[in-house]
Design a protein around this motif. Structure first.
Motif, PDB file in Angstrom:
ATOM      1  N   ALA A 138       0.828  -1.209   0.000  1.00  0.00           N
ATOM      2  CA  ALA A 138       0.000   0.000   0.000  1.00  0.00           C
ATOM      3  C   ALA A 138       0.863   1.261   0.000  1.00  0.00           C
ATOM      4  O   ALA A 138       0.518   2.259  -0.647  1.00  0.00           O
ATOM      5  CB  ALA A 138      -0.931  -0.010   1.204  1.00  0.00           C
TER       6      ALA A 138
ATOM      7  N   PRO B 112      -2.445   6.814  -4.456  1.00  0.00           N
ATOM      8  CA  PRO B 112      -3.891   6.767  -4.210  1.00  0.00           C
ATOM      9  C   PRO B 112      -4.639   6.367  -5.487  1.00  0.00           C
ATOM     10  O   PRO B 112      -4.372   6.901  -6.564  1.00  0.00           O
ATOM     11  CB  PRO B 112      -4.225   8.203  -3.791  1.00  0.00           C
ATOM     12  CG  PRO B 112      -2.942   8.703  -3.198  1.00  0.00           C
ATOM     13  CD  PRO B 112      -1.843   8.092  -4.027  1.00  0.00           C
TER      14      PRO B 112
ATOM     15  N   PHE C 120      -6.699  -0.991   1.742  1.00  0.00           N
ATOM     16  CA  PHE C 120      -7.346  -1.150   0.449  1.00  0.00           C
ATOM     17  C   PHE C 120      -8.862  -1.159   0.624  1.00  0.00           C
ATOM     18  O   PHE C 120      -9.390  -1.446   1.701  1.00  0.00           O
ATOM     19  CB  PHE C 120      -6.890  -2.447  -0.219  1.00  0.00           C
ATOM     20  CG  PHE C 120      -5.452  -2.420  -0.661  1.00  0.00           C
ATOM     21  CD1 PHE C 120      -5.108  -1.974  -1.924  1.00  0.00           C
ATOM     22  CD2 PHE C 120      -4.441  -2.833   0.196  1.00  0.00           C
ATOM     23  CE1 PHE C 120      -3.788  -1.946  -2.336  1.00  0.00           C
ATOM     24  CE2 PHE C 120      -3.112  -2.806  -0.200  1.00  0.00           C
ATOM     25  CZ  PHE C 120      -2.781  -2.353  -1.470  1.00  0.00           C
TER      26      PHE C 120
ATOM     27  N   LEU D  42      -6.418   1.084  -3.750  1.00  0.00           N
ATOM     28  CA  LEU D  42      -6.364   2.050  -2.669  1.00  0.00           C
ATOM     29  C   LEU D  42      -7.412   3.138  -2.920  1.00  0.00           C
ATOM     30  O   LEU D  42      -7.655   3.500  -4.068  1.00  0.00           O
ATOM     31  CB  LEU D  42      -4.980   2.689  -2.590  1.00  0.00           C
ATOM     32  CG  LEU D  42      -3.862   1.857  -1.979  1.00  0.00           C
ATOM     33  CD1 LEU D  42      -2.557   2.647  -2.059  1.00  0.00           C
ATOM     34  CD2 LEU D  42      -4.148   1.468  -0.542  1.00  0.00           C
TER      35      LEU D  42
END
Length: 211
Positions: free
Chosen positions: A141, A146, A187, A209
């Motif tokens: 992540a 984003p 997520f 994400l």
């Protein structure tokens, strides 16, 4: 230890980290056997020109090959096996020289990439060898932007438990448990796509994400 168990232990070790001549042989077999799975993972990643995408634990390199076939992608390959890294550097010397491919040594729990460096990640048949899955998912992540997409390929645990070598060092987690860890890493919705037929079909966990 009986001879059969020693052989199974050696095979499991090579599947987790291909090394030396035996590792190169295993990687070629895996490239052929896993090609349809990796094709599906690359398609699910949504590669378009300009995308920055990584194959984490690329092994024999079939994923790198397919990602490089996507026009205009910038590809990163992360691998903990020095044998597989050396093999990939020879095989993909041209895209490395042109700057389209960067290869680095690393593990899923500690990636040599900047924050938000990638638009997409694929990783297939890797998490069986990751002890701290939560730490690994947080790291994935971290390196995604984003809205970035992760495609995590996982064999069905019930099907894999039937394979005798998986008794030796494989962590066969229930899919629901993996999905929960993915969500806890930040997520959003996880789409469980199946590759193959029947209850034992391979799982592609496709997740993004929040943007």
């Amino acid at each position: 230890m009986p001879l059969v168990e020693r052989a199974l232990t050696a095979l499991a070790r090579q599947l987790g980290k291909p090394t030396g001549f035996a590792g190169r042989v295993v990687s070629r077999l895996l490239n052929r056997g896993n090609r349809s799975i990796v094709v599906a993972a690359v398609a699910a990643a949504g590669c378009v020109p300009g995308v920055r995408v990584a194959d984490i634990g690329f092994g024999g390199g079939v994923g790198l090959e397919l990602l490089l076939d996507c026009d205009g992608t910038m590809v990163h390959g992360i691998e903990m096996s020095e044998t597989m890294l050396a093999q990939a550097k020879r095989r993909f010397s041209d895209p490395i020289l042109s700057g389209r491919l960067q290869l680095n040594s690393g593990r899923m729990e500690s990636l040599p990439l900047d924050d938000s460096a990638l638009d997409a990640i694929i990783s297939t048949n890797t998490i069986y060898f990751v002890a701290d899955l939560a730490a690994a998912l947080r790291e994935l992540a971290r390196v995604l932007r984003p809205g970035g997409r992760l495609v995590l390929g996982v064999g069905d645990p019930h099907q894999m438990a039937k394979m005798p070598f998986t008794r030796h060092g494989f962590r066969l987690r229930p899919i629901d448990e993996i999905v929960q860890v993915i969500r806890e890493a930040g997520f959003g919705q996880v789409d469980d796509r199946r590759v193959g037929a029947g209850d034992g079909a391979f799982h592609l966990l496709v997740c993004e994400l929040p943007g």
